[in-house]
Design a protein around this motif. Sequence first.
Motif, PDB file in Angstrom:
ATOM      1  N   HIS A 171       0.765  -1.268   0.144  1.00  0.00           N
ATOM      2  CA  HIS A 171      -0.103   0.166   0.075  1.00  0.00           C
ATOM      3  C   HIS A 171       0.934   1.270   0.015  1.00  0.00           C
ATOM      4  O   HIS A 171       0.691   2.076  -0.844  1.00  0.00           O
ATOM      5  N   ALA A 172       2.019   1.306   0.793  1.00  0.00           N
ATOM      6  CA  ALA A 172       2.742   2.424   0.916  1.00  0.00           C
ATOM      7  C   ALA A 172       3.619   2.522  -0.477  1.00  0.00           C
ATOM      8  O   ALA A 172       3.741   3.706  -1.030  1.00  0.00           O
ATOM      9  N   PHE A 173       3.994   1.589  -1.136  1.00  0.00           N
ATOM     10  CA  PHE A 173       4.520   1.507  -2.473  1.00  0.00           C
ATOM     11  C   PHE A 173       3.578   2.208  -3.320  1.00  0.00           C
ATOM     12  O   PHE A 173       4.111   3.240  -4.069  1.00  0.00           O
ATOM     13  N   SER A 174       2.413   1.915  -3.380  1.00  0.00           N
ATOM     14  CA  SER A 174       1.475   2.405  -4.244  1.00  0.00           C
ATOM     15  C   SER A 174       1.261   4.000  -4.048  1.00  0.00           C
ATOM     16  O   SER A 174       1.280   4.820  -4.874  1.00  0.00           O
ATOM     17  N   ILE A 175       1.257   4.260  -2.748  1.00  0.00           N
ATOM     18  CA  ILE A 175       0.985   5.844  -2.373  1.00  0.00           C
ATOM     19  C   ILE A 175       2.286   6.513  -2.861  1.00  0.00           C
ATOM     20  O   ILE A 175       2.341   7.914  -3.241  1.00  0.00           O
ATOM     21  N   ALA A 176       3.410   6.188  -2.554  1.00  0.00           N
ATOM     22  CA  ALA A 176       4.654   6.779  -2.900  1.00  0.00           C
ATOM     23  C   ALA A 176       4.675   6.945  -4.369  1.00  0.00           C
ATOM     24  O   ALA A 176       5.313   8.031  -4.730  1.00  0.00           O
ATOM     25  N   SER A 177       4.456   5.926  -5.176  1.00  0.00           N
ATOM     26  CA  SER A 177       4.558   6.131  -6.543  1.00  0.00           C
ATOM     27  C   SER A 177       3.456   7.278  -6.956  1.00  0.00           C
ATOM     28  O   SER A 177       4.155   8.028  -8.070  1.00  0.00           O
ATOM     29  N   GLU A 178       2.418   7.580  -6.306  1.00  0.00           N
ATOM     30  CA  GLU A 178       1.501   8.661  -6.707  1.00  0.00           C
ATOM     31  C   GLU A 178       2.200   9.917  -6.376  1.00  0.00           C
ATOM     32  O   GLU A 178       1.990  10.741  -6.877  1.00  0.00           O
ATOM     33  N   LYS A 179       3.082   9.976  -5.417  1.00  0.00           N
ATOM     34  CA  LYS A 179       3.761  11.000  -5.008  1.00  0.00           C
ATOM     35  C   LYS A 179       5.001  11.395  -5.683  1.00  0.00           C
ATOM     36  O   LYS A 179       5.618  12.272  -5.122  1.00  0.00           O
ATOM     37  N   GLY A 180       5.265  10.544  -6.621  1.00  0.00           N
ATOM     38  CA  GLY A 180       6.601  11.077  -7.371  1.00  0.00           C
ATOM     39  C   GLY A 180       7.798   9.977  -7.007  1.00  0.00           C
ATOM     40  O   GLY A 180       9.006  10.547  -7.526  1.00  0.00           O
ATOM     41  N   ALA A 181       7.631   9.063  -6.121  1.00  0.00           N
ATOM     42  CA  ALA A 181       8.964   8.244  -6.056  1.00  0.00           C
ATOM     43  C   ALA A 181       9.409   7.507  -7.237  1.00  0.00           C
ATOM     44  O   ALA A 181       8.746   7.146  -8.332  1.00  0.00           O
ATOM     45  N   LYS A 182      10.702   7.205  -7.218  1.00  0.00           N
ATOM     46  CA  LYS A 182      11.351   7.046  -8.606  1.00  0.00           C
ATOM     47  C   LYS A 182      11.404   5.423  -8.683  1.00  0.00           C
ATOM     48  O   LYS A 182      11.304   4.780  -9.765  1.00  0.00           O
ATOM     49  N   LYS A 183      11.522   4.742  -7.581  1.00  0.00           N
ATOM     50  CA  LYS A 183      11.604   3.404  -7.463  1.00  0.00           C
ATOM     51  C   LYS A 183      11.565   2.852  -5.973  1.00  0.00           C
ATOM     52  O   LYS A 183      11.284   3.354  -5.156  1.00  0.00           O
ATOM     53  N   MET A 184      10.649   1.567  -6.103  1.00  0.00           N
ATOM     54  CA  MET A 184      10.209   1.038  -4.818  1.00  0.00           C
ATOM     55  C   MET A 184      10.715  -0.419  -4.960  1.00  0.00           C
ATOM     56  O   MET A 184      10.445  -0.924  -6.162  1.00  0.00           O
ATOM     57  N   GLN A 185      11.182  -1.045  -3.873  1.00  0.00           N
ATOM     58  CA  GLN A 185      11.588  -2.442  -4.424  1.00  0.00           C
ATOM     59  C   GLN A 185      11.757  -3.180  -2.981  1.00  0.00           C
ATOM     60  O   GLN A 185      11.807  -2.321  -1.953  1.00  0.00           O
ATOM     61  N   TRP A 186      11.510  -4.450  -2.947  1.00  0.00           N
ATOM     62  CA  TRP A 186      11.626  -5.196  -1.729  1.00  0.00           C
ATOM     63  C   TRP A 186      12.955  -5.357  -1.385  1.00  0.00           C
ATOM     64  O   TRP A 186      13.676  -5.770  -2.169  1.00  0.00           O
ATOM     65  N   LEU A 187      13.239  -5.488  -0.077  1.00  0.00           N
ATOM     66  CA  LEU A 187      14.588  -5.922   0.386  1.00  0.00           C
ATOM     67  C   LEU A 187      14.486  -7.543   0.958  1.00  0.00           C
ATOM     68  O   LEU A 187      13.377  -8.285   1.056  1.00  0.00           O
ATOM     69  N   ASP A 188      15.530  -8.230   0.516  1.00  0.00           N
ATOM     70  CA  ASP A 188      15.506  -9.610   1.162  1.00  0.00           C
ATOM     71  C   ASP A 188      15.594  -9.904   2.511  1.00  0.00           C
ATOM     72  O   ASP A 188      16.522 -10.340   3.294  1.00  0.00           O
ATOM     73  N   VAL A 189      14.644  -9.358   3.326  1.00  0.00           N
ATOM     74  CA  VAL A 189      14.592  -9.310   4.627  1.00  0.00           C
ATOM     75  C   VAL A 189      13.039  -9.844   5.055  1.00  0.00           C
ATOM     76  O   VAL A 189      11.907  -9.202   4.608  1.00  0.00           O
ATOM     77  N   LYS A 190      12.939 -10.524   5.814  1.00  0.00           N
ATOM     78  CA  LYS A 190      11.721 -11.619   6.091  1.00  0.00           C
ATOM     79  C   LYS A 190      10.912 -11.011   7.398  1.00  0.00           C
ATOM     80  O   LYS A 190       9.866 -11.202   7.660  1.00  0.00           O
ATOM     81  N   VAL A 191      11.507 -10.200   7.908  1.00  0.00           N
ATOM     82  CA  VAL A 191      11.145  -9.693   9.424  1.00  0.00           C
ATOM     83  C   VAL A 191      10.833  -8.030   9.264  1.00  0.00           C
ATOM     84  O   VAL A 191      11.769  -7.458   8.674  1.00  0.00           O
ATOM     85  N   PRO A 192       9.944  -7.476   9.930  1.00  0.00           N
ATOM     86  CA  PRO A 192       9.802  -6.113  10.118  1.00  0.00           C
ATOM     87  C   PRO A 192      10.830  -5.369  11.086  1.00  0.00           C
ATOM     88  O   PRO A 192      10.460  -4.635  12.049  1.00  0.00           O
ATOM     89  N   SER A 193      12.160  -5.514  10.645  1.00  0.00           N
ATOM     90  CA  SER A 193      13.293  -4.853  11.516  1.00  0.00           C
ATOM     91  C   SER A 193      13.025  -3.437  11.830  1.00  0.00           C
ATOM     92  O   SER A 193      12.368  -2.555  10.854  1.00  0.00           O
TER      93      SER A 193
END
Length: 305
Positions: A171-193
């Motif tokens: 959801h945050a990626f979607s909103i960030a894209s609308e606000k002009g973010a250049k790139k969104m990507q997942w990290l290879d981390v499985k926990v919410p550090s």
Amino acid sequence: MVVFLFPGQGSQFPDMFYTLPNHPKVEETIERANICVGENPYDWSKHSALQSSRNVQLSLLTIGVGCAQALLSEGISPQFVAGHSVGTFSAAVTANVLSFEDALQVVKYRGEKMEEAYPYGYGMGVIQGLDNYTVDHLLQDARKEGHTVYIANENSETQIVISGCSKSIEHAFSIASEKGAKKMQWLDVKVPSHSPLFSELAEKIDQKLQTINLSAPKIPYVSNRSARLLRDSEKIREDLAFNIEAPVRWHSGMTMLYERGARQFLQLPPGRIYAELASQVFEDVRALSLTNNLDSIAKFLRRSG
């Protein structure tokens, strides 16, 4: 001034132990880990094993400490040490705050409990092209709508890592894209550090660290939480324990070091992302990453130091 940078989770790759410099101190450290944990560290970085945060974190600690010890034995001593997330433990060992064996036991516990708390459905992602203020506000709005997502790392002015529930990150990626973010990507981390989701675990890690004999650092240590230099073992203990529930102020910490005159940043294995970030932000620094060319980097640092 030389800074040793120790990477955190997300920098790992399969079979990374086999890419390390051929140095007696590296092999000695790997053997110490083998004896302490009772497992072959080379197995921790097998492709399937890296699905475990516990194995990743033990790998990063062992690799970071081993390569740092190799450099120290070659006469390369940093003026500062900085670790990203679990990399703080490698930094603290290198600064002689705690023993490698004690760090292994705490990191083993840390990784296991992180996995147990959030075995699936959570993770971390990167938003590039928006500043911290903008991302913080869009995440606040998302949480008001019931989403579970937080700022986790301030890697640079416009590279912000977020952490939380996978659906909330999407959801945050979607909103960030609308606000002009250049790139969104997942990290290879499985926990919410680096989120409040780990507040309870942070307290338990602190309790374990309070049973360990800590020493004043021989090398100033950069705090993840405050981006300040720490020279007190109790303050470092708090940073090691509680950085798991707080954002990593990496960019602020690197800026502080630059303002103090640091111009040579050396990332210890694996990867090179933090060296690259330093090069992008500060035009007149020498940012290097240590892969298997330990001899050439040691010679360069001796000449320039």
